[in-house]
Write a protein that holds these residues in place. Structure first.
Motif, PDB file in Angstrom:
ATOM      1  N   GLY A 288       1.624   8.404  -8.521  1.00  0.00           N
ATOM      2  CA  GLY A 288       0.557   8.098  -9.499  1.00  0.00           C
ATOM      3  C   GLY A 288      -0.625   7.455  -8.728  1.00  0.00           C
ATOM      4  N   LYS A 289      -1.332   6.766  -9.517  1.00  0.00           N
ATOM      5  CA  LYS A 289      -2.589   6.121  -9.021  1.00  0.00           C
ATOM      6  C   LYS A 289      -2.321   4.916  -7.934  1.00  0.00           C
ATOM      7  CE  LYS A 289      -5.184   6.243 -13.383  1.00  0.00           C
ATOM      8  NZ  LYS A 289      -5.726   5.475 -14.564  1.00  0.00           N
ATOM      9  N   PRO A 290      -3.026   4.921  -6.884  1.00  0.00           N
ATOM     10  CA  PRO A 290      -2.988   4.060  -5.783  1.00  0.00           C
ATOM     11  C   PRO A 290      -2.779   2.527  -6.411  1.00  0.00           C
ATOM     12  CG  PRO A 290      -4.434   5.653  -5.110  1.00  0.00           C
ATOM     13  CD  PRO A 290      -4.259   6.083  -6.583  1.00  0.00           C
ATOM     14  N   ALA A 291      -3.607   2.031  -7.368  1.00  0.00           N
ATOM     15  CA  ALA A 291      -3.866   0.834  -8.021  1.00  0.00           C
ATOM     16  C   ALA A 291      -2.606   0.490  -8.685  1.00  0.00           C
ATOM     17  CB  ALA A 291      -4.980   0.648  -8.770  1.00  0.00           C
ATOM     18  N   LEU A 292      -1.882   1.545  -9.251  1.00  0.00           N
ATOM     19  CA  LEU A 292      -0.553   1.184 -10.017  1.00  0.00           C
ATOM     20  C   LEU A 292       0.696   1.438  -9.182  1.00  0.00           C
ATOM     21  CD1 LEU A 292      -1.711   3.041 -13.395  1.00  0.00           C
ATOM     22  CD2 LEU A 292      -1.930   0.492 -12.773  1.00  0.00           C
ATOM     23  N   ARG A 293       1.046   1.956  -8.130  1.00  0.00           N
ATOM     24  CA  ARG A 293       2.012   2.312  -7.447  1.00  0.00           C
ATOM     25  C   ARG A 293       3.068   1.165  -7.390  1.00  0.00           C
ATOM     26  NH1 ARG A 293      -0.702   6.456  -2.772  1.00  0.00           N
ATOM     27  NH2 ARG A 293      -1.622   7.965  -4.319  1.00  0.00           N
ATOM     28  N   PRO A 294       4.284   1.694  -7.086  1.00  0.00           N
ATOM     29  CA  PRO A 294       5.311   0.346  -6.742  1.00  0.00           C
ATOM     30  C   PRO A 294       5.085   0.064  -5.301  1.00  0.00           C
ATOM     31  CG  PRO A 294       6.187   2.382  -8.007  1.00  0.00           C
ATOM     32  CD  PRO A 294       5.119   2.817  -7.642  1.00  0.00           C
ATOM     33  N   GLU A 295       5.474  -1.118  -5.083  1.00  0.00           N
ATOM     34  CA  GLU A 295       5.391  -1.458  -3.713  1.00  0.00           C
ATOM     35  C   GLU A 295       6.094  -0.631  -2.455  1.00  0.00           C
ATOM     36  OE1 GLU A 295       6.238  -5.621  -0.951  1.00  0.00           O
ATOM     37  OE2 GLU A 295       6.617  -5.679  -3.012  1.00  0.00           O
ATOM     38  N   LYS A 333      11.422   6.290   2.343  1.00  0.00           N
ATOM     39  CA  LYS A 333      10.876   5.105   1.365  1.00  0.00           C
ATOM     40  C   LYS A 333       9.392   5.264   1.084  1.00  0.00           C
ATOM     41  CE  LYS A 333      14.011   1.944   3.873  1.00  0.00           C
ATOM     42  NZ  LYS A 333      14.056   0.712   4.998  1.00  0.00           N
ATOM     43  N   ALA A 334       8.647   5.831   1.691  1.00  0.00           N
ATOM     44  CA  ALA A 334       7.307   5.856   1.216  1.00  0.00           C
ATOM     45  C   ALA A 334       6.888   6.694  -0.117  1.00  0.00           C
ATOM     46  CB  ALA A 334       6.319   6.286   2.154  1.00  0.00           C
ATOM     47  N   PRO A 339      12.321   4.852  -7.132  1.00  0.00           N
ATOM     48  CA  PRO A 339      11.005   4.103  -7.586  1.00  0.00           C
ATOM     49  C   PRO A 339      10.200   5.083  -8.136  1.00  0.00           C
ATOM     50  CG  PRO A 339      11.795   3.302  -5.328  1.00  0.00           C
ATOM     51  CD  PRO A 339      12.553   4.447  -5.747  1.00  0.00           C
ATOM     52  N   LEU A 340      10.113   6.240  -7.809  1.00  0.00           N
ATOM     53  CA  LEU A 340       8.730   7.116  -8.439  1.00  0.00           C
ATOM     54  C   LEU A 340       9.455   7.372  -9.838  1.00  0.00           C
ATOM     55  CD1 LEU A 340       7.792   9.498  -5.578  1.00  0.00           C
ATOM     56  CD2 LEU A 340       6.474   7.552  -6.713  1.00  0.00           C
ATOM     57  N   LEU A 341      10.682   7.772 -10.089  1.00  0.00           N
ATOM     58  CA  LEU A 341      11.218   7.929 -11.159  1.00  0.00           C
ATOM     59  C   LEU A 341      10.966   6.709 -12.189  1.00  0.00           C
ATOM     60  CD1 LEU A 341      13.083   9.670 -13.092  1.00  0.00           C
ATOM     61  CD2 LEU A 341      14.883   8.363 -12.169  1.00  0.00           C
ATOM     62  N   ASP A 342      11.310   5.516 -11.723  1.00  0.00           N
ATOM     63  CA  ASP A 342      10.966   4.519 -12.756  1.00  0.00           C
ATOM     64  C   ASP A 342       9.625   4.128 -12.628  1.00  0.00           C
ATOM     65  OD1 ASP A 342      13.785   3.774 -12.584  1.00  0.00           O
ATOM     66  OD2 ASP A 342      13.626   2.486 -10.786  1.00  0.00           O
ATOM     67  N   TYR A 343       8.674   4.647 -11.735  1.00  0.00           N
ATOM     68  CA  TYR A 343       7.265   4.409 -11.956  1.00  0.00           C
ATOM     69  C   TYR A 343       6.768   5.197 -13.238  1.00  0.00           C
ATOM     70  CZ  TYR A 343       2.308   5.170 -11.355  1.00  0.00           C
ATOM     71  OH  TYR A 343       0.890   5.142 -11.744  1.00  0.00           O
ATOM     72  N   TRP A 344       7.178   6.430 -13.239  1.00  0.00           N
ATOM     73  CA  TRP A 344       6.785   7.377 -14.395  1.00  0.00           C
ATOM     74  C   TRP A 344       7.312   7.046 -15.783  1.00  0.00           C
ATOM     75  CZ3 TRP A 344       2.261   9.408 -13.660  1.00  0.00           C
ATOM     76  CH2 TRP A 344       2.122  10.129 -12.430  1.00  0.00           C
ATOM     77  N   HIS A 345       8.592   6.554 -15.794  1.00  0.00           N
ATOM     78  CA  HIS A 345       9.168   6.066 -17.071  1.00  0.00           C
ATOM     79  C   HIS A 345       8.193   4.878 -17.401  1.00  0.00           C
ATOM     80  CE1 HIS A 345      12.333   8.661 -18.027  1.00  0.00           C
ATOM     81  NE2 HIS A 345      12.413   8.660 -16.718  1.00  0.00           N
ATOM     82  N   GLY A 346       7.745   4.031 -16.488  1.00  0.00           N
ATOM     83  CA  GLY A 346       7.140   2.698 -16.880  1.00  0.00           C
ATOM     84  C   GLY A 346       5.609   3.219 -17.175  1.00  0.00           C
TER      85      GLY A 346
END
Length: 528
Positions: A288-295, A333-334, A339-346
């Motif tokens: 996703g967007k750089p400003a919203l990505r998980p750590e 890890k990168a 985490p990417l799965l959780d990101y899109w659900h978020g």
């Protein structure tokens, strides 16, 4: 042999009666009579829900047809083999690429036939048939959904070899087309080009009973570098200049994102208007967007390079499902899968479907192949974190070749039980379907191997909404419950064949085109 049905009171099962039917071989002794069995309703397990799809890519003949120039019969035989494999694997959806490069694998009045069929763009199949209509019919007969996959902006792919047909946009509307690297692209900033793409989609939606309209990740093209390694900007100066001269105030990047946003929104509106029972889905790049990505997540920015504001599409409800391409291992890890799965659900405030894409084609015969277990672990992680959701495999060739036993492992482990596509309750037409009626001459038929089959013929109730399927649960004397997802003919009718020996009863439900289940009805098969 006599054959009959007792009246089924209180189940909603419509019966037209049962007449004696001829048998190919001498009848079995005794009378078969199906009886109402409401007690089975509480015993039958609830259907599993999971989107299990596979992409079938036609561009460059990746998946189908296997090469250019096959006869119509050969193309159809290959399609049937792939659909049969999908059934064997207990998948429930196929995403077929039908517009790879401003061309068509269907009988389009607006764009030429794809060269990936005959080898020459503009040449219809010979003898004539309509590939998309064939795929839809054959998929629905097998209980599979068929989603039509389009590329909205690519005009010529790098491996294309035939001359462009006179009807192709590069010749009929060259002012819309830009060369970028070794490919041709429709300029998203050309309003007339967007209108043309919308017309192609509306024509497809009107004439074909597709279950979904599907876009991939190609919006503005992925960046291309020059010989010195410098990134080339997309050559949209003419449309950008006209926008500025007309008073446009956005910067160039935001203007490009607006062009893509407007097309996505218009496509969603077209689906709602023309075929409201179909779903609209997009398969974007997975980060996703750089400003919203998980750590800890890093990588390519589709927001800045493809001008795809995917998070906005979810927030606005412009898609019914998103298939983010999570094409990395769990341990990377990168670009970590979890985490990417959780990101899109978020990023999903309206609760649209999130069905990630899995890179199954990374299983190869080469040294750097992914292990099959990587895919199995990703599916297991999905089920643990988001039960009842789903996923899609890219692409069919890896399954068809059973690379490193991938298809076997999926069939035996991940997909040992069938599943229904998750329902889509926010769409019009998502009401539950009617109870299917038995409209048949019930009979037992002895097969060549001497085994007897019970044959039931089903038809839909009065509210025929979209493509019908049937969820059948069969109770065996020794094995307990087994489930099956059946397809139907174009009119919604179907034929169910069961082994007569050992079947105690069955539960039937109609499944609507949006995954909604109709009322259950139960019948007992008395022992001879």
């Amino acid at each position: 042999m006599a054959c009959g049905l007792s009246p089924v009171i209180g189940t909603g099962l419509g019966l037209a009666g049962c007449a004696e039917a001829p048998l190919r071989l001498p009848p079995l002794p005794g009378e078969l009579r199906l009886e109402p069995a409401p007690e089975l309703l509480a015993q039958a397990p609830l259907p599993l829900r999971e989107f299990r799809a596979v992409w079938v890519a036609t561009v460059a003949n990746i998946d189908w047809p296997s090469r250019k120039g096959l006869s119509s019969a050969q193309q159809q035989a290959e399609a049937i083999a792939l659909l049969d494999l999908a059934v064997q694997l207990q998948l429930n959806a196929v995403i077929l690429q039908v517009r790879p490069s401003a061309d068509a694998l269907f009988d389009s009045p607006l764009e030429p036939w794809s060269e990936y069929l005959s080898g020459s763009q503009g040449q219809a199949p010979e003898p004539f048939y309509d590939p998309l209509a064939f795929w839809i019919d054959q998929a629905h007969q097998r209980g599979l959904e068929l989603h039509a996959w389009l590329n909205p902006f690519r005009a010529r792919q790098s491996q294309a070899s035939s001359a462009a047909a006179a009807q192709h946009l590069s010749r009929s509307q060259p002012q819309w087309v830009r060369r970028y690297g070794d490919q041709l692209w429709i300029d998203p900033g050309e309003p007339a080009a967007a209108d043309h793409t919308l017309a192609v989609v509306e024509d497809l939606l009107r004439r074909y009973e597709i279950d979904g309209l599907h876009l991939d990740d190609y919006f503005y093209p992925y960046p291309v570098n020059d010989t010195a390694g410098r990134e080339l900007d997309f050559p949209d100066e003419p449309s950008w200049t006209r926008y500025r001269e007309a008073g446009g105030t956005l910067n160039r990047a935001d203007w490009r994102r607006q062009n893509v946003d407007q097309l996505v929104q218009r496509l969603q509106q077209a689906v709602r208007r023309v075929r409201p029972e179909a779903r609209f889905g997009i398969s974007p790049f997975g980060i996703g967007k750089p400003a919203l990505r998980p750590e800890g997540i890093a990588g390519f920015s589709q927001y800045d390079k493809l001008y795809a504001d995917v998070e906005r599409w979810l927030a606005e409800g412009w898609v019914d499902y998103l298939v983010p391409q999570l094409y990395w291992p769990i341990a990377q890890k990168a670009q970590a899968f979890g985490p990417l799965l959780d990101y899109w659900h978020g990023q999903n405030p309206l609760g649209r479907h999130i069905w990630p894409g899995l890179f199954s084609s990374k299983v190869t015969d080469k040294a750097d192949s992914w292990p099959v277990d990587e895919l199995l672990q990703q599916i297991a992680l999905l089920r643990e974190r988001r039960p009842g959701s789903g996923h899609a495999h890219f692409s069919m060739v890896a399954l068809a070749q059973n690379r490193r036993g991938l298809a076997d492992a999926l069939r035996q482990q991940a997909y040992s039980q069938p599943a229904l596509v998750p329902a889509t309750p926010w769409l019009a037409g998502a009401a539950a379907p009617d109870v299917p009626a038995l409209d048949w001459r019930c009979h037992r038929e002895v097969q060549n191997n001497g085994e007897a089959q019970l044959i039931l013929r089903l038809r839909p109730g009065t509210r025929h909404a979209g493509s019908w399927r049937y969820w059948v649960q069969i109770r065996h004397a020794r094995e307990g419950w087994r489930s099956r997802l059946m397809g139907s003919q174009a009119d919604g009718s179907a034929e169910l064949r069961l082994p007569a020996a050992g079947v105690e009863g069955l539960v039937l439900r109609a499944v609507g085109g949006l995954g909604q289940l109709g009322p259950a009805q139960a019948l007992r098969v008395p022992a001879d």
